[in-house]
Write an enzyme that holds these catalytic residues in place. Structure first.
Site, short mmCIF file in Angstrom:
data_model
loop_
_atom_site.label_atom_id
_atom_site.label_comp_id
_atom_site.label_asym_id
_atom_site.label_seq_id
_atom_site.Cartn_x
_atom_site.Cartn_y
_atom_site.Cartn_z
N HIS A 184 0.89 -1.32 0.17
CA HIS A 184 0.08 0.20 0.03
C HIS A 184 1.17 1.72 0.08
CE1 HIS A 184 -3.71 -2.81 1.64
NE2 HIS A 184 -3.40 -2.68 0.33
N ARG A 217 1.02 4.55 0.66
CA ARG A 217 0.66 5.62 1.33
C ARG A 217 1.87 4.92 3.05
NH1 ARG A 217 -6.29 6.37 2.05
NH2 ARG A 217 -6.70 4.16 3.18
N ASN A 229 -3.51 -6.50 -2.31
CA ASN A 229 -2.97 -6.81 -0.89
C ASN A 229 -5.10 -7.46 -1.07
OD1 ASN A 229 -2.12 -8.16 1.06
ND2 ASN A 229 -3.22 -7.25 2.56
N HIS A 255 2.86 -3.35 6.68
CA HIS A 255 1.29 -2.64 6.45
C HIS A 255 1.54 -1.64 7.62
CE1 HIS A 255 -0.93 -4.69 3.43
NE2 HIS A 255 -0.15 -5.47 3.20
N SER A 256 0.96 -0.23 7.35
CA SER A 256 0.25 0.37 8.85
C SER A 256 -0.81 0.46 8.75
CB SER A 256 1.28 1.80 8.78
OG SER A 256 0.96 2.27 7.93
N GLU A 294 0.79 -4.64 11.18
CA GLU A 294 0.06 -3.02 10.99
C GLU A 294 1.12 -2.34 11.89
OE1 GLU A 294 -2.00 -2.44 8.81
OE2 GLU A 294 -2.72 -3.97 8.50
O1 0X9 Z 1 -6.45 -3.81 4.60
C1 0X9 Z 1 -5.39 -4.37 4.81
O2 0X9 Z 1 -5.30 -4.87 3.24
C2 0X9 Z 1 -4.65 -4.22 5.37
N1 0X9 Z 1 -4.54 -3.11 5.81
S1 0X9 Z 1 -4.45 -1.52 6.05
O3 0X9 Z 1 -4.92 -0.64 6.83
N2 0X9 Z 1 -2.82 -1.67 5.99
O4 0X9 Z 1 -4.68 -1.67 4.20
C3 0X9 Z 1 -4.96 -5.89 6.25
C4 0X9 Z 1 -4.96 -7.07 5.51
C5 0X9 Z 1 -4.22 -7.61 6.64
N3 0X9 Z 1 -3.50 -8.63 5.48
C6 0X9 Z 1 -2.06 -9.18 5.45
N4 0X9 Z 1 -1.44 -8.26 5.50
N5 0X9 Z 1 -1.72 -9.72 4.42
ZN ZN Z 2 -1.83 -1.37 3.76
#
Ligand code: 0X9
Ligand code: ZN
Length: 520
Positions: free
Chosen positions: A183, A185, A253, A305-306, A379
């Site tokens: 992602h 950002r 993702n 991610h964050s 995250e």
């Molecule tokens: O929605 C997402 O893809 C992730 N949250 S985010 O705020 N970074 O967009 C959560 C999904 C996490 N799943 C994996 N890391 N595979």
């Molecule tokens: Zn993300």
């Protein structure tokens, strides 16, 4: 026609018109290609209490940019809202609090900081080309430890590059694989993998724990999976999330091939969770798929991610618990504790589906479900005070606390049980069997497996047989004590025929020596 983005309104040739035919998201995305960079003046991030489907539907009308995904114990979710949408929110019954009052203020502060001279590389965020150059610097510094890898090429022709870090020599080692920035950002997700690489390389000579891990494992790091999107957040739109397919983009993702198309993904290309036209339709995810398939030594994966401070385990696409749930829980807890021990930050862990929300086509469901890796998602910081615009002075502390979690995971997947012995040999039908395994982790569950086939995946030179480890049978399990010693107690079946049996102590991907015994 020239659009200038202005909340959910568009200024067209100087006169203000309400959007009627296109969604505001669609206009914003198209506008970005012309007028740049996008401003978020007056946009707020609000934390809203979501009590039911209607509340969620209402917020989805007011915001096309959900920032947090975890509906925490307090039932709240974060959303970015335009000034206009905020006015509408005030007229609803929804309970909310303002987390970020003016998003552009945070972005401006970040920009100003980028304009100042910072002495150390990790004192500020870095562009795509700066990250690439730094990988080259690390290779130049320690060519004996680091190799640069070419993983693939993005839609716009940017290189997806990575690093493999390991001690010289040592043959086939289990691989620990992690990457940032699916992602665009989530800038901190670039810097933390780079911090871990930097630390392993620079501390190799002085930190025996690092040397031990690099002796036993190969660390594979891809700091920027989505280079086009990342670049775009520096030039055009700080809040861009997806790749740069067309003008809409695909959420990488949601594009992986496990449960693709299911709950928690969208077929609408303007959605922030648009899954693309098919599994691995995007060159970025397809390059990672190929990278993983080509490297059967990889045993674990973390998709970084964050924000929200979470350690995510399978599954994302289903509320079912995965077959290795106990192992995921054990490692999740170990990583959580490792993180907490550095700066006292709390990271919750658990299956994505239950601790955040449904995600289909996510990366670690595929790496686990399809490839058998222990797949996690992180995250990173923070808990919403700054969200995606995490101040640069948190890069180092965030890296410092994630570092021991990676070390813990690498240790867990590479630390073979050193030895297993049977109390009696040969065995007899109906007899009590005691076995002892040493070298496990304190308090971990260890399994005693056996095979009667002598056919399978591990060749035992002294016996000239290959043990059927691909399909071992469980004899019993035991919990290791504080020094990593596990005692197994079980009975040999009283009707056991005269047979040769091979025993082995095992955990996930980790096995002891095998012991051959004859029953009767
Ligand atoms: O929605 C997402 O893809 C992730 N949250 S985010 O705020 N970074 O967009 C959560 C999904 C996490 N799943 C994996 N890391 N595979
Ligand atoms: Zn993300």
């Amino acid at each position: 026609m020239t659009f200038i983005k202005c909340g959910s309104l568009a200024l067209v040739a100087g006169s203000m018109v309400f959007l009627t035919t296109m969604s505001s998201a669609q206009v914003l995305h198209e506008a970005e290609d012309i007028a740049s960079p996008v401003t978020f003046e007056g946009h707020k991030v609000v934390r809203v209490l979501i009590e039911n489907e209607q509340d969620r539907d209402l917020m989805e009308q007011l915001s096309n940019d959900q920032w947090s995904h975890r509906q925490g114990a307090d039932g709240t979710v974060d959303y970015r809202v335009t000034p206009d949408a905020f006015e509408q929110l005030k007229n609803t019954d929804l309970a909310y609090s303002i987390y970020i009052d003016n998003l552009q203020t945070l972005i401006d502060r970040e920009q100003n900081h980028l304009g100042t001279d910072t002495p150390a590389w990790f004192d500020d965020y870095k562009t795509l080309s700066e990250v690439s150059d730094y990988v080259d610097d690390l290779v130049a510094l320690r060519p004996d430890l680091v190799t640069r890898t070419h993983v693939g090429t993005s839609i716009h022709g940017n290189e997806i590059f990575g690093m493999v870090i390991t001690s010289p020599g040592g043959g086939d080692k289990p691989g620990v694989f992690f990457h940032g920035c699916q992602h665009a950002r989530e800038w901190i997700s670039v810097m933390v993998p780079m911090y871990i690489a930097d630390r392993m390389i620079r501390d190799y000579d002085t930190d025996p724990a690092v040397q031990d891990i690099l002796d036993r494992t190969e660390i594979h790091i891809i700091p920027i999976v989505n280079p086009d999107g990342y670049d775009y957040t520096w030039t055009n739109n700080r809040m861009w999330r997806k790749n740069r397919r067309g003008s809409h983009g695909v959420d990488l993702n949601r594009n992986w091939g496990w449960g693709w198309g299911g709950e928690g993904s969208s077929g609408n290309k303007w959605s922030e969770i648009y899954r693309g036209t098919g599994p691995f339709s995007e060159p970025e995810t397809d390059a990672l798929r190929q990278y993983i398939v080509d490297r059967p030594n990889l045993v674990t994966h973390i998709d970084i991610h964050s924000y929200s401070q979470l350690i995510l385990q399978p599954w994302g696409n289903s509320s079912d618990l995965p077959p290795d749930h106990a192992t995921f829980e054990e490692i999740g807890e170990g990583m959580k504790n490792a993180i907490f021990g550095v700066h006292g930050k709390t990271y919750e862990h658990g299956p994505t589906y239950t601790i955040i929300y449904p995600v289909s086509g996510g990366s670690n469901d595929w790496t686990y479900g399809d490839q058998g890796l222990l797949g996690f998602g992180f995250e990173l910081r923070d808990l919403g005070q700054h969200g995606f615009i995490l101040p640069a002075n948190q890069i180092v502390p965030n890296g410092e606390e994630i570092f021991p979690a990676i070390m813990y995971l690498a240790d867990f997947v590479s630390d073979d049980i050193t030895e297993m012995v049977l109390s009696v040999d040969p065995l007899f039908a109906g007899q009590q069997l005691t076995a002892q395994a040493v070298g496990a982790e304190p308090a971990e569950t260890v399994y005693l497996t056996y095979s009667t086939q002598g056919i399978g995946s591990r060749y035992i030179a002294s016996l000239n047989v290959t043990l059927d480890l691909g399909n071992p049978k469980l004899a019993t399990s035991a919990t290791a004590d504080g020094s990593g010693e596990a005692i197994f107690e079980t009975m040999v079946p009283s009707d056991a025929p005269p047979i040769t049996v091979w025993f082995q102590a095992a955990h996930f991907e980790r096995t002891s020596n095998t012991v051959e015994s004859i029953i009767n």
